[in-house]
Design an enzyme around this catalytic site. Structure first.
Site, PDB file in Angstrom:
ATOM      1  CG  HIS A  44      -3.166   9.361  -0.540  1.00 55.16           C
ATOM      2  ND1 HIS A  44      -4.076  10.158   0.352  1.00 55.16           N
ATOM      3  CD2 HIS A  44      -3.920   8.298  -0.488  1.00 55.16           C
ATOM      4  CE1 HIS A  44      -5.540   9.522   0.457  1.00 55.16           C
ATOM      5  NE2 HIS A  44      -5.112   8.492   0.073  1.00 55.16           N
ATOM      6  CD  GLU A  54      -7.129   5.371  -4.448  1.00 54.67           C
ATOM      7  OE1 GLU A  54      -8.066   6.263  -4.249  1.00 54.67           O
ATOM      8  OE2 GLU A  54      -6.491   4.740  -3.834  1.00 54.67           O
ATOM      9  CE  LYS A  82      -6.590   9.547  -3.283  1.00 51.06           C
ATOM     10  NZ  LYS A  82      -7.094   8.851  -2.378  1.00 51.06           N
ATOM     11  CG  ASP A 106      -2.909   6.899  -3.767  1.00 49.29           C
ATOM     12  OD1 ASP A 106      -3.973   6.286  -3.633  1.00 49.29           O
ATOM     13  OD2 ASP A 106      -1.686   6.645  -2.840  1.00 49.29           O
ATOM     14  CG  HIS A 128      -1.690   1.296   1.263  1.00 46.48           C
ATOM     15  ND1 HIS A 128      -1.846   1.823   2.210  1.00 46.48           N
ATOM     16  CD2 HIS A 128      -2.892   1.540   0.535  1.00 46.48           C
ATOM     17  CE1 HIS A 128      -2.911   2.664   2.326  1.00 46.48           C
ATOM     18  NE2 HIS A 128      -3.424   2.371   1.079  1.00 46.48           N
ATOM     19  NE  ARG A 129      -1.970   5.904   1.066  1.00 52.21           N
ATOM     20  CZ  ARG A 129      -2.554   6.522   1.794  1.00 52.21           C
ATOM     21  NH1 ARG A 129      -1.673   7.451   2.742  1.00 52.21           N
ATOM     22  NH2 ARG A 129      -3.759   6.412   2.026  1.00 52.21           N
ATOM     23  CD  GLU A 168      -3.028   2.000  -3.055  1.00 53.03           C
ATOM     24  OE1 GLU A 168      -4.031   2.749  -3.405  1.00 53.03           O
ATOM     25  OE2 GLU A 168      -2.179   2.357  -2.468  1.00 53.03           O
ATOM     26  CG  ASP A 226      -0.017   0.770   5.658  1.00 50.94           C
ATOM     27  OD1 ASP A 226      -0.286   1.085   4.479  1.00 50.94           O
ATOM     28  OD2 ASP A 226      -0.641   0.993   6.704  1.00 50.94           O
TER      29      ASP A 226
END
Length: 242
Positions: A49, A106, A108, A36, A7-8, A34, A226
């Site tokens: 993000h 993702e 945004k 953003d 995640h990120r 993942e 994470d």
């Protein structure tokens, strides 16, 4: 096998959405990332993000009001010693040609509907020949549908944080191949029914040991965490069980 998405990037140990976080996730053995994206004033797709740079960088202001050159002057590693830059999507996709990671991008665009964002992202994904390794997700489901129409060869997955009735039916109706629900909005039954109906399920953000084990047990498609190192360790132990 349940895939582990960072995640990120490996954000539990490195500055989120930076090349270091992505590189370390890959080194650790994560199956995917993942990240953003937002769009700068001069049209560059950048990996960050928040709509504003304030929380994660040394700068301030909205991404949409800053040029790429301005954004690159900020340190995206506020708490660490090493300076990190906000990556461009180009930088990430170029690097992805050196590995085999899957990448969930993702969009945004729920707050600012960046004009042409879908097109820009799709063009880059095609340019680097990564269509089969990208999943486009967004809380803006109109954007997901638009992405599918522009590039049916790229997988899409709606994000949601509330419980949707029969989300597999909804996913099929918008031609998405997966769903990315908030962990607390999903039950084992919903996951199993989605999988049975050919819809991949990748919940976010899964950090507790018990939750990781629960998802491994029901063979969930993937989990977004994470801490990919911890999740991979648990998966390894789980696979060794008789």
């Amino acid at each position: 096998m349940t895939q582990i998405f960072a995640h990120r990037g490996y954000s539990a140990a490195y500055a989120e959405n930076t090349m270091s976080a992505f590189i370390e996730a890959e080194k650790a053995g994560a199956d995917g990332l993942e990240l953003d994206v937002q769009v700068t004033k001069d049209g560059e797709v950048v990996v960050i993000h928040d709509e504003k740079v304030d929380r994660t960088t040394s700068g301030s202001g909205y991404v949409k009001n800053l040029t790429f050159k301005e954004i690159r002057m900020f340190n995206a590693n506020k708490k660490g010693e090493k300076k990190e830059l906000i990556p461009s999507l180009v930088e990430v996709l170029e690097w992805m040609q050196t590995n085999r990671l899957i990448c969930n991008i993702e969009l945004k665009n729920g707050i600012f509907p960046y004009e042409g964002m879908e097109e820009k992202v799709i063009q880059l994904v095609r340019k680097y020949d990564l269509s089969n390794r990208i999943i486009i997700s967004s809380f803006n489901h109109y954007s997901i549908v638009l992405s599918y129409r522009m590039a049916p060869e790229i997988e899409t997955a709606p994000l949601f944080n509330e419980r949707i009735y029969m989300p597999w039916v909804y996913a099929q109706s918008i031609r998405a191949q997966g769903i990315h629900p908030k962990l607390s909005s999903i039950t084992e039954e919903i996951i199993e029914n989605s999988l049975k109906n050919g819809i991949a399920v990748r919940p976010y953000t899964v950090n507790k040991d018990a939750d990781i084990v629960k998802l491994l047990k029901i063979n969930c498609s993937a989990l977004i965490t994470d801490d990919p190192v911890k999740a991979l360790k648990i998966r390894k132990q789980y696979e060794k069980r008789p």
